[in-house]
Structures are given as C-alpha cells and as structure tokens.
Design a protein around this motif. Structure first.
Motif, mmCIF file in Angstrom:
data_model
loop_
_atom_site.group_PDB
_atom_site.id
_atom_site.type_symbol
_atom_site.label_atom_id
_atom_site.label_comp_id
_atom_site.label_asym_id
_atom_site.label_seq_id
_atom_site.Cartn_x
_atom_site.Cartn_y
_atom_site.Cartn_z
ATOM 1 N N VAL A 136 2.775 9.350 -4.886
ATOM 2 C CA VAL A 136 3.463 8.235 -4.246
ATOM 3 C C VAL A 136 2.966 8.093 -2.807
ATOM 4 O O VAL A 136 3.012 9.045 -2.033
ATOM 5 C CB VAL A 136 4.993 8.459 -4.226
ATOM 6 N N PRO A 137 2.476 6.905 -2.439
ATOM 7 C CA PRO A 137 2.054 6.695 -1.056
ATOM 8 C C PRO A 137 3.257 6.662 -0.117
ATOM 9 O O PRO A 137 4.157 5.829 -0.278
ATOM 10 C CB PRO A 137 1.355 5.327 -1.086
ATOM 11 N N VAL A 138 3.272 7.558 0.826
ATOM 12 C CA VAL A 138 4.415 7.755 1.704
ATOM 13 C C VAL A 138 3.921 7.810 3.140
ATOM 14 O O VAL A 138 2.858 8.360 3.414
ATOM 15 C CB VAL A 138 5.121 9.087 1.346
ATOM 16 N N GLU A 139 4.677 7.225 4.053
ATOM 17 C CA GLU A 139 4.354 7.393 5.465
ATOM 18 C C GLU A 139 5.564 7.943 6.208
ATOM 19 O O GLU A 139 6.707 7.675 5.836
ATOM 20 C CB GLU A 139 3.938 6.054 6.090
ATOM 21 N N ILE A 140 5.293 8.705 7.236
ATOM 22 C CA ILE A 140 6.328 9.129 8.170
ATOM 23 C C ILE A 140 6.041 8.379 9.466
ATOM 24 O O ILE A 140 4.900 8.419 9.954
ATOM 25 C CB ILE A 140 6.264 10.651 8.427
ATOM 26 N N ARG A 167 3.934 12.811 -2.105
ATOM 27 C CA ARG A 167 2.485 12.541 -2.132
ATOM 28 C C ARG A 167 1.815 13.299 -3.270
ATOM 29 O O ARG A 167 0.908 12.776 -3.921
ATOM 30 C CB ARG A 167 1.865 12.930 -0.788
ATOM 31 N N ARG A 204 4.102 -4.103 7.034
ATOM 32 C CA ARG A 204 3.215 -3.428 6.089
ATOM 33 C C ARG A 204 3.666 -3.650 4.646
ATOM 34 O O ARG A 204 3.098 -3.060 3.729
ATOM 35 C CB ARG A 204 3.191 -1.918 6.377
ATOM 36 N N ALA A 216 0.834 -1.186 0.000
ATOM 37 C CA ALA A 216 0.000 0.000 0.000
ATOM 38 C C ALA A 216 0.875 1.243 0.000
ATOM 39 O O ALA A 216 0.610 2.207 -0.693
ATOM 40 C CB ALA A 216 -0.919 -0.001 1.206
ATOM 41 N N THR A 217 1.944 1.193 0.797
ATOM 42 C CA THR A 217 2.824 2.347 0.945
ATOM 43 C C THR A 217 4.170 2.039 0.302
ATOM 44 O O THR A 217 4.702 0.943 0.451
ATOM 45 C CB THR A 217 2.991 2.668 2.439
ATOM 46 N N ARG A 272 -4.800 7.311 0.253
ATOM 47 C CA ARG A 272 -3.814 6.336 -0.218
ATOM 48 C C ARG A 272 -2.386 6.883 -0.115
ATOM 49 O O ARG A 272 -1.480 6.173 0.301
ATOM 50 C CB ARG A 272 -4.132 6.001 -1.676
ATOM 51 N N THR A 273 -2.214 8.151 -0.506
ATOM 52 C CA THR A 273 -0.852 8.697 -0.509
ATOM 53 C C THR A 273 -0.334 8.911 0.911
ATOM 54 O O THR A 273 0.848 9.161 1.098
ATOM 55 C CB THR A 273 -0.764 10.033 -1.285
#
Lengths: 457, 457
Positions: free
Chosen positions: A392-396, A388, A413, A364-365, B35-36
């Motif tokens: 682009v799916p990004v997480e912090i 984003r 994940r 997903a990310t 999603r992003t």
C-alpha cells in the motif's frame, strides 16, 4: 552565478507525475499484451553513427537529423573550405526505431534466434518545425518480427492491436491493404511506376467523384487505356469476397488492358489468407480491406496496416506493414519482417479526450499519516512500514505542520485516506483513519492491520 | 546503396532481450518500492538548453557535455574568428538527472505540491573516455524529495534502500555521514577551507597509519595546532554513542584549539536524530556512521549516504545526500532537498556476479505450439488466444517446419513447454503438452483449459 529563467528546448516536453502515470498506463498495457505473444524488449543507444542514419529517410529526413558535435576539439584540423557538419559530427540522434532495429539485427545476427520477435519503446528525435501534436522528441513504440514470411505474424499483430485497445477501452477499426495488390493495379493499368498516384486516386473517389479522379490521372500522365482500367478498379462492388473475385478476374487478364499481374494475384492470395486467419482466430474489432491504404509505400512489400479510433477524430493511431528487405542496407539481404508502430502521443490524446484513463491513476498514494509532533511520527513509523510491506502506498507528512496544510497536501495529491493520531491514540494503541471522499471515519487497534487494509482498499 | 558494416558509437550499448528483462527486473523492483513511499515518476527531455547545463558540473563537466548542432544551417552567419561550438550549438544532452530536476522544479514551481517526491529513471550522456564499466550513455535512477527539511525523508530513503535490496536479495550496508560534522572538524582544526583534505585523511588512517596521514596534512598546509586537533578526531574510540559524546565535547570547545563549532554541533544533532529514526522504524540492513564518507562534498549540506554490497567488490551502488540550495542557480533559493541515486549498471553487475537474477527472467514464453501444417495452425489459434487471455505468454511457430527446428527454437528461447498436435489430436479435440525440462507429457481436452493452465504454471 547569474540567475537564469529556466526553459527547455522548443518542441520538447517535461512529463509531470500525472502525465507519467498515464503514459506508463499506456505502455504497461501495450507491454503486457506484447508479452503474451512472446515479444521481448530491446533498447538501442540514443546516438547512432551518422553513417547508419544518413540516406535512410530521404533527403528531407537527413536534414531533420539532430547531429552531435564530436567531443574533444571538434574543429581541430577542419577544412573550412568544405562542408563543416560532416567534418565535425560523426553521430546523430535516433530518428526512428526501424533503422536502429535493422542495424541491431545485422550486428547481432549470430546471437539472434529467428524468427526474432522484438518490441522497443524509446524516444526519437526529429528537427521538425514544432507545432500542435508534433514534437522534436517523442516516444515510438514498435513491435516487429523478422525472419518469417508466415502471415500468422500479420494475424498476431492484428490480435495484439485488438487486445491492446480492448484493454484500454478504445473502439478501433483495423484497415488492411497489400502492397502487391496496389502494384497489380499499376501493372494492369500499364503504369507500373504510378502505384502511388493510382492509390491516391482510389482514396479520393469518395471525396471528389469519378470525373475529377480521372482528370487527375490524365494530369499524372496515365494513358487513356490505363484510365479505362482504373475505372474498372474504381467500380469494384460488393462485399469482401465479391471484390476479391472481381480483382482476381482483373489480374487474370480480365481488365481492358488484358495484362496479367502475377504480383497482383499473389497479393490477393495473401489478403485472402490473412483474412482467413483473422476469421479463424476471432478478432473483436472490425477489420476491413481498404484498397486506398498506402502508408510509406516504398518501404512495404506485403500487408499494410492502419488503425483508427472509432470515437475520436485524430488520424491513425497505429500503422505498419511487411517489408522484405529492411536489413539489406546493412548487408543482410533476404530477411522478411512485419511490424506495427503504436502512436503513444495520439493514443494518449484519444484516452484523454474520451475520458478513458482510470481514475485510480490520479491516486498515487492511498493513505497520508498526518503528523503533529515527534512522538506521533515515531508512533506511525512501524504502521507505515507494515502497510508498505503489504504494497500500500503510504506517506507520512514529514514534519509537524498545521492540520489544514496537511489536509491540503492530501487533497492536492488526491490521497483518499488520512490518518490523524494524537496522544490519546498512542495511549490506546489505536489508529484513526478517515475516508476523505465519503467522510467515513474508523478506528483500528494497531494489531488489526487486516481491518485497516480492508477499509482503505 | 553501399553495404555498411553496422556498429554503434563507442561507449554506447545495445541491450538485448535477456539484458532488458534483467534491467526491467531491477527498475521494476526499485519502482515498486518508490511507489509505496508515495514517490512518483517524472521525465525530462534528453536535450536541455546549454545555458541550463553549462557551469553546473565544473570545467571538466562542461567539456564532457555532448552538444547538439543547431538544426537548419548551423554555420550561417557564424564568426569564424570566435569560438565555434558556442555559436553552432544551443542544446546539449542531459549529463545527469539532478540539474534537469532542479530546472524542472523551478520551471513548474506553481504546479508542484511541496514536499515534492519524485523519481526519475532515464539515460544520461557523458563524453568520458569509455572503459570497463564506464559508458557514454547510461541510466541513472534518482529519487529525491524537495521542500522539506525533516530527516524523516532521510529515514525513508534508507528504508527504501533497505527494501529494494531486500527484494533483490542483495546484502548491503548503508554508510551515513553528515557534511556539517565534516565542516565542524575543519573549523576546530582552524582550517575551514580544508574540509576535503581532512576527510581524505580520516579515510586513509586504516590504510597508511597515523604518521603518514599527519605527513600528508602538513603537505596540505595544515598548521601544527590543526594537526593536533585532527589527531584528536582520528583517535575517537568506541561505539556510536561514545563517539557521538566525544565529538560533542570536541565541538563544544574541548579540542586542543578550544574552538567551538556550532555547525559541527548541529551536524551531530542531525546524526543523532536520523539514527534515532532508523532505530524507531527498524531497518534490516546494517547502517553505520562513517566519518570518512565525503561524496561530492561541495554539493551536500547535511546527511551523506553511500550503499555498499557486502558480498561483491564493486564500490558504492547507491549514493546521495541532502542539499540546501539546488534550485538557487535557477532563481528559487531556500528549498532543501535530499535524494539518492541507484547505480543501475553496478546493481546489474552485483546481481549477475552473485547469480541473483531469477531464472524465470530467461523464460519469456511459457508454451510453444509447434506447427506441422495449415490445419494444425488453425486448430491451435483459439487455444493460444485463450491462454494469452489468461496472461500466459504463448507462441505459435509461424510456419510448418521440421520439428527439430521448432524444438531448437524452443530451446534457444528457453521455452519450457511445447505442444505438438496433428490430425489425431484435431479429430479427438485434444492438446498434447510436453514439459521440456522434466520430459513429462500430458494430453488435455480443448475444454480443459484449467488442467492445461495448472500443468504449465
């Protein structure tokens, strides 16, 4: 408040993130194909008036309806000497998408441009005994066109099936029959009320042999003369055109009974036209005439469809047909329609069983920014925002935590890239990115978004 | 069967093709933003056990639950001298997405990687009295992260709101408050149980003036000393940092009561941190501290959010906040979460009112092949197939009909291009295409799919 051990009603399901990604993949694929054929989505309420639902699914179906207790004081003024459910419940949950669709067409007939091409993807509820593969809440995915008798519609349904399963990578065969041909068989066997029995007999020929089939026919009360005709039907030989010619002869009075079946002849004409269309249009998957196909006979009046997966044992994954009087029960006779229903749960199982879900659905990310402190977090905020914006799916990672914990989160994940930046990177204005699959690591200046995007795509 | 005039239960709606295209546009936009940020979708069943739902929405909420009659003989063995609904109904329809989410997290805690970022877009049902803009079935669209106390999560929710409404073209303002600050006000006013009353008073200052507000406070049973402190709060002046400094002083024992509020100070710290994050990340829409914002106070424990459309009068279109003990009721204490709910129906009304739905949503189908006979129909079959493979929504009029009727169909369906081909075109191997908006007409050879695609795109 007392602590409760949480659970959900039997026969219902929670769909987690992985399942939802997969289900959305199926529905999005189906939708994208429907779209190119001009079919548009509608939705109807989960609750329908019981007067809309009752009597539409047979006695058994009525029992399987989930009824909703009237709101307010449902039992006020109730006559306890009379049946209670009908007094305290006016609404029920949708049992399928077909009856609500018929109700919709009649209710909105003045706003609809016919031929009306619609699809509908919504859950339905049935109080069936839950068992493996059978749920009390499940999605149906129906596509129908109403208000046109042209078999171009049948062709397009076959083309859509072909396109959907082509996109999903599932090899399928489409089986087609015609209700009028089955009626024709019963007519020339002089047993017009035995359509179902005769169809079942045809279906069993391969499994139990001619003798047993004939025994069964006798039990079902078909006359000796009738059985002679059925024997003629069962001995039909050859390919599509030979069979068609032989049936035409039978329906034209050439059977032992000498009875002519106009309905049967009309059915053959429809079959011939539809297969002609299919040949002209070109369809990738095998399409075959299957004279034993029946599917809810009382409902269909023309073509009958069924789709089977060729590489996975599971029964039919789509089915449907033409119906001439769906809206009659709601006061609008004479509208002919044809539709197909995609069995989402079974299609899911086929894709799962054959390992056909794209691996990318698990991801997903794309990138996780690890965080070691407040400064580093602030440093990556604009980077995350820019990525984003590029989609682009990004997480912090939301708080400073041990790197091991952050790596574990990325792993669980299935996030393929991690970026770890400290005071050095901040000072240098760079971003470190590591591919967790290949181990490859690269540094980019924060101005070089293009390079970073290329690395993670 | 008697003919019925079809209708749907009051407070429910059918969504036609135009409405669905518009609703999908909203949901797809929201989804693409979620999603992003690494949020993933889940779904829970429409039916929950009543034990899961009851007592979670207050006494009024319990009354508004739709209960489902037990299947089978619901009234067998019932004690008619005792309340019936609880004996004949074990299940109810989902009332919101929050309680099912809490139930989901507890039930699946061992399979979840925390922090758990999920979104959920599903209908909910409430037996409210239907009225304009209030339905008994409506979609909620919730996005929550649970298992992290970091205010980076609050920031990301604000960023998502900003991105969603930026994409939709709606100018919005985000209002933020903090429950701990409100608690602090009540503490220094020595009326810790009057948080709601004090917040309502702050909210009314602009409308009814200081004197009336104070009268109301007296009525609510707040002491003269308390009112002196509230006067100090109401007279807070200046911009964000001045107000923040003044409140810090009040909470530090500088108010007339001299009471120190640790909770209030913690709240201010959170407010300061969140606004710092927002500044560092950069958010396009205005974000303001609104000390009168309360929203379901008993529920929230930290940040409180509300989003208003700036150019359309409609109340809040999103709302949410942080809650520290959502899953406690199901036996899993100590998990902090924060979330926001997007009000789909109101967002729809804003986009409709401001004419912000893209016109392209009306055009489901790009090109209609008119049909004058069987030969022409067969002629266009491969063309239609090729265009559909290129992703272009195409329809073939399903039967030979008067051209006027086919043009009308194109017009009603807002199809911008029509292609009419006869024996001449078939002989020449060409395709005629007319732009129904501009009137421009062009002919292409059937080999020149590229030219045709360019013309209709």
């Amino acid at each position: 408040m007392a602590v409760q051990k949480p659970s959900i009603p039997k026969g219902t399901r929670d769909f987690g993130q992985k399942e939802m990604a997969r289900r959305n993949y199926i529905f999005d694929t189906i939708r994208s194909v429907f779209r190119t054929y001009g079919y548009q989505q509608i939705e109807t309420p989960a609750m329908e008036n019981l007067s809309t639902l009752l009597g539409k699914y047979g006695e058994e179906g009525d029992k399987l309806l989930f009824r909703i207790l009237n709101s307010g004081d449902a039992f006020a003024g109730v006559d306890f000497s009379k049946p209670l459910p009908s007094q305290v419940c006016e609404k029920g949950l949708r049992y399928d998408l077909t009856v609500p669709f018929a109700r919709y067409v009649v209710q909105h007939q003045n706003d609809i441009s016919f031929p009306f091409k619609r699809y509908q993807i919504q859950p339905v509820w049935r109080a069936d005994r839950p068992q493996k593969g059978r749920y009390r809440e499940f999605y149906q995915c129906d596509v129908d066109v109403i208000g046109s008798r042209s078999q171009l519609n049948e062709l397009e349904l076959v083309q859509m099936v072909d396109a959907v399963f082509g996109k999903l990578g599932v090899r399928v065969a489409v089986k087609i029959n015609n209700r009028k041909v089955l009626t024709g068989f019963a007519e020339i066997a002089q047993a017009p009320d035995k359509v179902v029995d005769i169809t079942v007999a045809i279906d069993k020929l391969d499994k139990i042999g001619l003798e047993k089939v004939e025994e069964e026919m006798v039990e079902k009360g078909i006359s000796a003369d009738g059985i002679t005709v059925i024997r003629e039907i069962l001995s039909l030989q050859g390919g599509f055109s030979e069979k068609l010619a032989a049936m035409k002869a039978l329906f034209n009075g050439g059977s032992a009974s000498g009875v002519v079946s106009e309905t049967g002849l009309l059915g053959l004409q429809e079959v011939e036209e539809l297969f002609g269309f299919i040949q002209a249009a070109g369809v990738s998957c095998p399409v075959e005439l299957d004279l034993s196909l029946a599917r809810g006979l009382n409902y269909y009046t023309g073509a009958i469809f069924e789709v089977k997966a060729l590489d996975w044992e599971i029964g039919s994954i789509c089915g449907g047909g033409r119906y001439d009087n769906l809206t009659g029960i709601f006061g609008l006779p004479g509208l002919s329609g044809v539709g197909i229903s995609f069995g989402a749960d079974r299609i899911y199982d086929v894709l799962d069983g054959l390992n056909l879900f794209p691996a990318s659905l698990e991801q997903a990310t794309t990138l996780l920014f690890a965080v070691m402190g407040a400064d580093e977090m602030r440093y990556v905020l604009p980077l995350a925002k820019a990525l984003r914006l590029s989609g682009v799916p990004v997480e912090i990672y939301p708080e400073p935590a041990k790197l091991r914990k952050q790596f574990e989160y990325a792993e669980k994940r299935s996030i393929p890239f991690i970026s770890i930046n400290g005071s050095e990177e901040i000072a240098a204005g760079t971003v470190n990115v590591k591919n967790l699959v290949s181990g490859e690591q690269k540094a980019f200046t924060i101005e070089d978004m293009e390079g970073l995007l290329q690395f993670i795509r």
